[in-house]
Design a protein around this motif. Structure first.
Motif, mmCIF file in Angstrom:
data_model
loop_
_atom_site.group_PDB
_atom_site.id
_atom_site.type_symbol
_atom_site.label_atom_id
_atom_site.label_comp_id
_atom_site.label_asym_id
_atom_site.label_seq_id
_atom_site.Cartn_x
_atom_site.Cartn_y
_atom_site.Cartn_z
ATOM 1 N N GLU A 263 -4.558 9.530 -5.204
ATOM 2 C CA GLU A 263 -5.528 9.178 -4.175
ATOM 3 C C GLU A 263 -5.720 7.667 -4.055
ATOM 4 O OE1 GLU A 263 -6.033 13.279 -5.445
ATOM 5 O OE2 GLU A 263 -6.028 11.400 -6.569
ATOM 6 N N VAL A 264 -5.403 6.927 -5.110
ATOM 7 C CA VAL A 264 -5.542 5.469 -5.086
ATOM 8 C C VAL A 264 -4.197 4.867 -4.698
ATOM 9 C CG1 VAL A 264 -6.090 3.376 -6.394
ATOM 10 C CG2 VAL A 264 -7.350 5.506 -6.837
ATOM 11 N N THR A 265 -4.056 4.506 -3.443
ATOM 12 C CA THR A 265 -2.813 3.906 -2.954
ATOM 13 C C THR A 265 -3.102 2.535 -2.372
ATOM 14 O OG1 THR A 265 -3.056 4.927 -0.776
ATOM 15 C CG2 THR A 265 -1.809 6.157 -2.426
ATOM 16 N N LYS A 266 -2.163 1.628 -2.583
ATOM 17 C CA LYS A 266 -2.274 0.266 -2.048
ATOM 18 C C LYS A 266 -0.871 -0.200 -1.675
ATOM 19 C CE LYS A 266 -5.677 -0.693 -5.702
ATOM 20 N NZ LYS A 266 -6.027 -1.606 -6.827
ATOM 21 N N PRO A 267 -0.781 -1.160 -0.766
ATOM 22 C CA PRO A 267 0.537 -1.763 -0.532
ATOM 23 C C PRO A 267 1.041 -2.386 -1.842
ATOM 24 C CG PRO A 267 -1.019 -2.399 1.188
ATOM 25 C CD PRO A 267 -1.816 -1.723 0.121
ATOM 26 N N ILE A 268 2.330 -2.289 -2.066
ATOM 27 C CA ILE A 268 2.878 -2.853 -3.299
ATOM 28 C C ILE A 268 2.525 -4.327 -3.423
ATOM 29 C CG2 ILE A 268 5.056 -3.467 -4.442
ATOM 30 C CD1 ILE A 268 6.158 -0.774 -3.604
ATOM 31 N N SER A 269 2.450 -5.029 -2.297
ATOM 32 C CA SER A 269 2.081 -6.449 -2.339
ATOM 33 C C SER A 269 0.717 -6.652 -2.989
ATOM 34 C CB SER A 269 2.078 -7.042 -0.924
ATOM 35 O OG SER A 269 1.155 -6.343 -0.092
ATOM 36 N N GLN A 270 -0.200 -5.722 -2.752
ATOM 37 C CA GLN A 270 -1.528 -5.847 -3.361
ATOM 38 C C GLN A 270 -1.474 -5.603 -4.857
ATOM 39 O OE1 GLN A 270 -4.676 -3.790 -1.316
ATOM 40 N NE2 GLN A 270 -6.089 -3.916 -3.056
ATOM 41 N N TRP A 271 -0.682 -4.589 -5.263
ATOM 42 C CA TRP A 271 -0.515 -4.356 -6.699
ATOM 43 C C TRP A 271 0.056 -5.609 -7.374
ATOM 44 C CZ3 TRP A 271 -2.829 -0.383 -8.889
ATOM 45 C CH2 TRP A 271 -2.986 0.815 -8.209
ATOM 46 N N LEU A 272 0.983 -6.256 -6.698
ATOM 47 C CA LEU A 272 1.575 -7.470 -7.267
ATOM 48 C C LEU A 272 0.516 -8.559 -7.413
ATOM 49 C CD1 LEU A 272 5.014 -7.685 -5.373
ATOM 50 C CD2 LEU A 272 4.489 -6.576 -7.546
ATOM 51 N N ARG A 273 -0.320 -8.703 -6.414
ATOM 52 C CA ARG A 273 -1.379 -9.716 -6.487
ATOM 53 C C ARG A 273 -2.366 -9.422 -7.616
ATOM 54 N NH1 ARG A 273 -1.037 -9.355 -0.806
ATOM 55 N NH2 ARG A 273 -2.855 -7.948 -0.714
ATOM 56 N N GLU A 274 -2.512 -8.147 -7.950
ATOM 57 C CA GLU A 274 -3.430 -7.770 -9.025
ATOM 58 C C GLU A 274 -2.794 -7.900 -10.405
ATOM 59 O OE1 GLU A 274 -4.966 -3.908 -8.142
ATOM 60 O OE2 GLU A 274 -5.876 -4.531 -6.248
ATOM 61 N N ALA A 287 9.870 -5.784 3.027
ATOM 62 C CA ALA A 287 9.750 -4.371 3.406
ATOM 63 C C ALA A 287 9.286 -3.531 2.222
ATOM 64 C CB ALA A 287 11.094 -3.857 3.927
ATOM 65 N N GLU A 288 9.822 -3.823 1.043
ATOM 66 C CA GLU A 288 9.405 -3.087 -0.146
ATOM 67 C C GLU A 288 7.941 -3.367 -0.482
ATOM 68 O OE1 GLU A 288 13.203 -2.500 -3.033
ATOM 69 O OE2 GLU A 288 12.659 -4.590 -2.626
ATOM 70 N N GLN A 289 7.534 -4.609 -0.356
ATOM 71 C CA GLN A 289 6.153 -4.961 -0.674
ATOM 72 C C GLN A 289 5.161 -4.335 0.308
ATOM 73 O OE1 GLN A 289 5.162 -8.980 -1.794
ATOM 74 N NE2 GLN A 289 7.300 -9.471 -2.269
ATOM 75 N N ALA A 290 5.633 -4.017 1.491
ATOM 76 C CA ALA A 290 4.750 -3.391 2.486
ATOM 77 C C ALA A 290 4.566 -1.886 2.234
ATOM 78 C CB ALA A 290 5.317 -3.617 3.883
ATOM 79 N N GLU A 291 5.400 -1.307 1.393
ATOM 80 C CA GLU A 291 5.298 0.125 1.113
ATOM 81 C C GLU A 291 4.009 0.440 0.361
ATOM 82 O OE1 GLU A 291 8.732 1.023 -1.157
ATOM 83 O OE2 GLU A 291 10.143 0.522 0.443
ATOM 84 N N SER A 292 3.478 1.627 0.624
ATOM 85 C CA SER A 292 2.297 2.094 -0.089
ATOM 86 C C SER A 292 2.724 2.726 -1.410
ATOM 87 C CB SER A 292 1.547 3.119 0.758
ATOM 88 O OG SER A 292 0.404 3.598 0.100
ATOM 89 N N MET A 379 -2.019 13.540 -14.284
ATOM 90 C CA MET A 379 -2.656 12.356 -13.710
ATOM 91 C C MET A 379 -4.177 12.487 -13.658
ATOM 92 S SD MET A 379 -0.333 11.325 -10.438
ATOM 93 C CE MET A 379 1.331 10.664 -10.566
ATOM 94 N N GLN A 380 -4.659 13.603 -13.100
ATOM 95 C CA GLN A 380 -6.095 13.772 -12.910
ATOM 96 C C GLN A 380 -6.826 13.831 -14.243
ATOM 97 O OE1 GLN A 380 -7.438 13.509 -10.040
ATOM 98 N NE2 GLN A 380 -5.745 13.834 -8.620
ATOM 99 N N THR A 381 -6.230 14.520 -15.215
ATOM 100 C CA THR A 381 -6.856 14.613 -16.535
ATOM 101 C C THR A 381 -6.918 13.251 -17.205
ATOM 102 O OG1 THR A 381 -6.109 16.900 -16.812
ATOM 103 C CG2 THR A 381 -6.694 15.692 -18.815
ATOM 104 N N ARG A 382 -5.830 12.493 -17.130
ATOM 105 C CA ARG A 382 -5.819 11.170 -17.770
ATOM 106 C C ARG A 382 -6.855 10.239 -17.131
ATOM 107 N NH1 ARG A 382 -0.131 11.961 -17.288
ATOM 108 N NH2 ARG A 382 -0.022 10.386 -15.631
ATOM 109 N N ALA A 383 -6.944 10.275 -15.803
ATOM 110 C CA ALA A 383 -7.922 9.419 -15.123
ATOM 111 C C ALA A 383 -9.347 9.825 -15.484
ATOM 112 C CB ALA A 383 -7.725 9.489 -13.615
ATOM 113 N N ALA A 384 -9.604 11.140 -15.568
ATOM 114 C CA ALA A 384 -10.939 11.614 -15.942
ATOM 115 C C ALA A 384 -11.279 11.213 -17.375
ATOM 116 C CB ALA A 384 -11.019 13.123 -15.773
#
Length: 412
Positions: A263-274, A287-292, A379-384
């Motif tokens: 459920e938590v998706t971001k453009p790859i460019s944002q992940w890189l900035r983080e 183009a790759e950085q624009a992918e979600s 995924m859901q269990t680990r996040a919880a």
């Protein structure tokens, strides 16, 4: 006297054997009646009376299959799938990946023309479908152990998903009637999946492709049909041409592992900035950085981290397991002469399913978890778990451990 005693003992033993077998005989009679009751559905689906009678006349149930609901017998449930009970280091073993990648490279040369044609038609790269073939049946070298029609009929009769398997049984009869497969060659897993690339009959009906043009969809002995059918299934489930399945990254020290859910998706460019940095200095195109993408940390804060694209979740439709997708995706990369994971898997151990399920119950009561109570640290269990660790003032690593379970049990 001794001879009389011996004869009496033999007679007594035979009596016990007859008594012991009586319930089974009765059950088999009920099974035969159940199979006969499926005729109207089979007829409506287009199965001929001759085929139905021929294939069901001597059909017997297999009560040794797992995941059955048998009266008077304790339920054993489904076998523990390696995808859900093994830690990544055990499931994605380097030795297995290297062996399959080497064979896959040879097959990519052998079937070059077919793979190129499949990619042109469906948009799915050849290395991806080769990796699925390798994972499912070791490129056809793994012999499926069960009589498929017997499995499907038994699961329809006393399985946990009876209604689903009624349809699968009838679809299997249609495969035999169409001449796509013989009864002898319809071998399956205990769950009814069949062929080189492991399809349930209903999935084959939806996605099967006669790629070699012989008039039959043959995923048992025709490599073109098996690979094209796998590619068609991925395409139908949303495969995006030209998009990779995932990128391995190094997570920043302050990374929040609770974000590792679809459920938590971001453009790859944002992940890189983080601060999520592609491994080995890989530079991503605009183009790759624009992918979600979503964050995936299969071992919580331990081991490798990945930014997963939509194609990751398309592969997951083939087998709903993160480790399965990691295996297939990584094997596909290695077939293209890719390198091992840059970050090694940790030596973490997997908790017993019963303990993980107990954690899920605690997390549900706390309002942190709303998915299935299945004992699988997905995924859901680990996040919880990470959210709970934050609230409880524990180390936040999103990984199930005895320490966390102990804190939950103590009401911390």
């Amino acid at each position: 006297m001794n001879r009389w005693i011996a004869s009496s003992q033999v007679l007594l033993a035979m009596t016990f054997m007859l008594l012991a077998s009586a319930p089974a005989l009765a059950a088999d009679t009920a099974f035969t009646q159940f199979v006969a009751s499926l005729w109207p559905e089979a007829q409506q689906a287009g199965v001929s009376r001759a085929v139905f009678d021929r294939e069901t006349s001597a059909l017997e149930p297999d009560y040794k299959l797992p995941d059955l609901l048998l009266p008077g017998r304790p339920s054993t449930g489904a076998p523990s799938q390696a995808e859900f009970v093994q830690v990544p280091a055990d499931y994605v073993k380097e030795a297995s990946i290297a062996r399959l990648a080497s064979h896959g490279q040879r097959l990519s040369i052998q079937h070059r023309d077919t793979l190129r044609a499949i990619e042109q038609r469906f948009g799915v790269p050849g290395n991806i479908i080769l990796a699925i073939w390798g994972r499912e049946t070791d490129y056809g070298r793994h012999a499926l152990p069960y009589d498929g029609l017997r499995v499907l009929a038994t699961q329809a009769y006393v399985g946990r998903r009876k209604d689903q398997y009624r349809g699968e049984f009838i679809e299997a009869l249609k495969l035999i009637q169409n001449g796509d497969v013989t009864r002898k060659n319809l071998r399956t897993s205990w769950g009814g999946a069949t062929g080189l690339t492991q399809f349930l009959p209903s999935e084959l009906h939806k996605h099967g492709v006669d790629f070699d043009g012989d008039g039959h969809i043959n995923i048992w002995t025709s490599v073109p049909d098996a690979l094209a059918s796998a590619a068609q299934q991925l395409k139908n489930k949303g495969w995006q041409p030209g998009v990779r399945w995932a990128y391995e990254v190094r997570a920043p020290r302050i990374a929040d592992c609770t974000q590792g859910v679809p459920e938590v998706t971001k453009p790859i460019s944002q992940w890189l900035r983080e601060g999520y940095v592609p491994v080995r200095g890989e530079q991503l195109s605009a183009a790759e950085q624009a992918e979600s993408a979503s964050l995936l940390q299969p071992e919580g804060t331990y081991g490798p981290s990945f930014l997963t694209t939509k194609n990751y979740f398309v592969i997951k439709e083939y087998n709903f397991s993160d480790l399965y997708v990691l295996f297939v995706g990584h094997l596909a990369d290695r077939i293209l002469n890719g390198q091992p994971f840059a970050t090694p898997w940790s030596a973490s151990s997997q908790m017993r399913s019963a303990d993980v399920e107990e954690m899920q119950k605690h997390l549900t009561r706390l309002g942190l978890y709303s998915s299935k109570l299945d004992g699988k640290a997905g995924m859901q269990t680990r996040a919880a778990l990470g959210a709970y660790q934050k609230k409880a003032g524990l180390k936040v690593d999103c990984w199930p451990s005895t320490e966390v379970l102990r804190a939950m049990s103590a009401g911390r």
